[in-house]
Scaffold this motif. Structure first.
Motif, PDB file in Angstrom:
ATOM      1  N   UNK A 194       0.846  -1.202   0.000  1.00 28.32           N
ATOM      2  CA  UNK A 194       0.000   0.000   0.000  1.00 28.32           C
ATOM      3  C   UNK A 194       0.878   1.248   0.000  1.00 28.32           C
ATOM      4  N   UNK A 195       0.394   2.336  -0.600  1.00 27.42           N
ATOM      5  CA  UNK A 195       1.206   3.561  -0.646  1.00 27.42           C
ATOM      6  C   UNK A 195       1.382   4.199   0.732  1.00 27.42           C
ATOM      7  N   UNK A 196       2.568   4.758   0.965  1.00 25.53           N
ATOM      8  CA  UNK A 196       2.840   5.518   2.183  1.00 25.53           C
ATOM      9  C   UNK A 196       2.096   6.851   2.105  1.00 25.53           C
ATOM     10  N   UNK A 197       1.509   7.289   3.239  1.00 23.65           N
ATOM     11  CA  UNK A 197       0.775   8.555   3.295  1.00 23.65           C
ATOM     12  C   UNK A 197       1.528   9.516   4.215  1.00 23.65           C
ATOM     13  N   UNK A 279       5.156   1.067  -4.588  1.00 23.81           N
ATOM     14  CA  UNK A 279       6.143   2.088  -4.254  1.00 23.81           C
ATOM     15  C   UNK A 279       5.628   3.508  -4.390  1.00 23.81           C
ATOM     16  N   UNK A 280       4.323   3.648  -4.687  1.00 21.86           N
ATOM     17  CA  UNK A 280       3.734   4.989  -4.819  1.00 21.86           C
ATOM     18  C   UNK A 280       3.598   5.652  -3.449  1.00 21.86           C
ATOM     19  N   UNK A 281       3.437   6.967  -3.470  1.00 22.28           N
ATOM     20  CA  UNK A 281       3.303   7.737  -2.226  1.00 22.28           C
ATOM     21  C   UNK A 281       2.144   8.713  -2.355  1.00 22.28           C
ATOM     22  N   UNK A 282       1.566   9.065  -1.199  1.00 22.07           N
ATOM     23  CA  UNK A 282       0.510  10.084  -1.136  1.00 22.07           C
ATOM     24  C   UNK A 282       0.945  11.167  -0.159  1.00 22.07           C
ATOM     25  N   UNK A 297       3.091   7.622   8.183  1.00 28.63           N
ATOM     26  CA  UNK A 297       4.375   8.027   8.747  1.00 28.63           C
ATOM     27  C   UNK A 297       4.152   9.325   9.532  1.00 28.63           C
ATOM     28  N   UNK A 298       5.131   9.690  10.306  1.00 27.37           N
ATOM     29  CA  UNK A 298       5.027  10.906  11.116  1.00 27.37           C
ATOM     30  C   UNK A 298       4.883  12.131  10.212  1.00 27.37           C
TER      31      UNK A 298
END
Length: 484
Positions: A194-197, A279-282, A297-298
């Motif tokens: 899942x993408x990191x937010x 590897x996608x990100x938001x 993430x923080x």
């Protein structure tokens, strides 16, 4: 004791023997004041040298890719010490300039005595403030060797023409730590499929979107993602039911101006996860603290600049290519204007742009005087500084800026897409400040600022005239009420 400290702190320089007569004591105090002035000049020179050294390191670190969190913390401390050093130097120059003005205006012996006492107090204060800043910078410089060695091993980042424009024009000013933090998170591998937010949070008009635009233009980020998708408002809610086709690793930037319920976010997150590559990100851009709950993430928090950093930024913007060292009176006035503006980035850009076009001391003093009246008026009516009223989307009294006999209020900002405001007469805020604007007789749209870098945002407000009877009465303090 370090060699530099031995020079700056010679033993018993400022001690006064108790056995001296009153006349000798006066002479000794005068000598002491002169010695302080000499040591202040020496401290000023040393502080300027130390600040320049630290500035070189901070500037070099801004061109490197720092992945170590401890190095980022060290960089933050170096930058903070640098701005405190520059602020102490500017304050010392302003105080020296004020002392020289007082000495020129002496007209009687009694005034001379008062002036001498004031000069003595100011010289002592200047000496101690310079010394504190110098001690702080000396400590940082003495511990800087290891940081510089590690910095040499960090990869140099490619600086595109866009980055150079930002850097030289100082619009993407500071934010060394936040920029590196965001880049590091974007380049990391996701712990799951899942993408990191990553939430980026801060008060309104603090530079969140400018930071993201700068990061998105970073060469490493551009090469890491196959595409970058920007969503806000209506486009965010459309993705709940309408899928968007993206191939490969994608960076999705979402701007949220209002809270979102958990169900709506989950639908968006699920839809996004299903249609973008591994590897996608938001990135979430918001000023709403509650939205950080969606982050994986923080969050990266953008706070207002410190007074020292804000003052430095304002002077860089106000002087442009002009050297402030050649205009000490203007530099002193600029410091006072920066202090009264209260830390607002939009106001700093607008006022600096106006001042840069007319570098006359008389004009700058008139601008300072007007804004002091604005601050006093808003404290009187609303009980707060205009900057904090702006942060709360509260009306602001700008009658003194416009020299308007009728009360004029700056209403909360609105979006450029708002059709209901499109037909209103438009006035540039800079023209209003400079006194060159012709005001309409009814409400009008005030273009506060047009950003010259991506995302090229316009800051728009409606200005309204009010009747005296419809305005809130000035706040009365509890002490005044009791006296009645």
């Amino acid at each position: 004791m370090r060699p530099l400290q031995r020079i700056l702190h010679p033993p018993s320089v400022f001690s006064l023997p108790l056995s001296l007569s009153p006349i000798h004591r006066t002479q000794q105090r005068e000598t002491q004041t002169r010695r302080r002035e000499v040591w202040s000049i020496w401290s000023w020179l040393c502080l300027q040298l130390q600040a320049t050294w630290v500035h070189m390191v901070v500037e070099e670190a801004d061109c490197r890719h720092l992945t170590n969190s401890k190095m980022l913390l060290e960089l933050k401390m170096l930058a903070d010490a640098m701005y405190r050093g520059y602020h102490a130097l500017d304050t010392a120059k302003s105080r020296t300039l004020r002392i020289s003005r007082v000495e020129e205006d002496e007209v009687s012996s009694s005034d001379s005595i008062k002036s001498f006492r004031s000069t003595r107090r100011t010289a002592a204060s200047t000496y101690h403030s310079l010394q504190r800043a110098l001690d702080g910078l000396e400590t940082m410089v003495s511990n800087m060797t290891e940081f510089v060695l590690l910095l040499g091993g960090c990869e140099r980042m490619f600086r595109s023409p866009y980055d150079t424009y930002l850097y030289t024009d100082h619009f993407m000013f500071g934010r060394h730590i936040e920029k590196q933090q965001v880049i590091n998170i974007l380049l990391q591998e996701n712990p799951t499929s899942a993408p990191t937010v990553l939430p980026i949070i801060g008060t309104g008009r603090v530079g969140k979107k400018t930071l993201v635009a700068h990061v998105c233009n970073n060469q490493k980020v551009l090469s890491h993602f196959s595409s970058i998708l920007h969503l806000n408002g209506e486009s965010f809610y459309k993705t709940e039911n309408e899928t968007f086709i993206q191939t490969g690793r994608t960076l999705v930037v979402v701007e949220l101006t209002s809270d979102v319920d958990d169900e709506t976010w989950q639908k968006f997150y699920s839809s996004t996860t299903a249609h973008i590559g591994r590897g996608s990100k938001i990135i979430i851009i918001t000023k709403i603290q509650r939205i950080t709950r969606f982050g994986t993430v923080r969050p990266v928090c953008l706070n207002s600049f410190s007074p020292e950093e804000y003052s430095y930024l304002f002077k860089v913007l106000a002087f442009g290519s002009t050297n402030p060292e050649e205009h000490p009176q203007l530099a002193s006035i600029a410091e006072d204007i920066a202090a009264v503006l209260g830390g607002s980035m939009i106001t700093a850009n607008v006022y600096a742009d106006v001042l840069r076009k007319n570098q006359s001391a008389k004009f700058w003093l008139s601008i300072l005087k007007k804004y002091r009246y604005v601050v006093q008026s808003n404290f009187s009516v609303y009980g707060e500084h205009p900057k904090y009223l702006m942060d709360k989307d509260h009306p602001i009294d700008i009658s003194n800026i416009a020299s308007s006999p009728t009360p004029l209020r700056l209403m909360p900002p609105h979006r450029e897409e708002d059709d209901s405001k499109r037909n209103l007469p438009k006035v540039m805020f800079g023209d209003l400040i400079a006194g060159s604007a012709i005001l309409p007789r009814e409400e009008f749209e005030l273009v506060a600022w047009e950003s010259r870098i991506p995302p090229y945002k316009k800051f728009l407000n409606v200005a309204k005239f009010f009747d005296e009877m419809s305005l809130p009465q000035p706040a009365v303090s509890p002490s005044k009420k009791r006296r009645r």
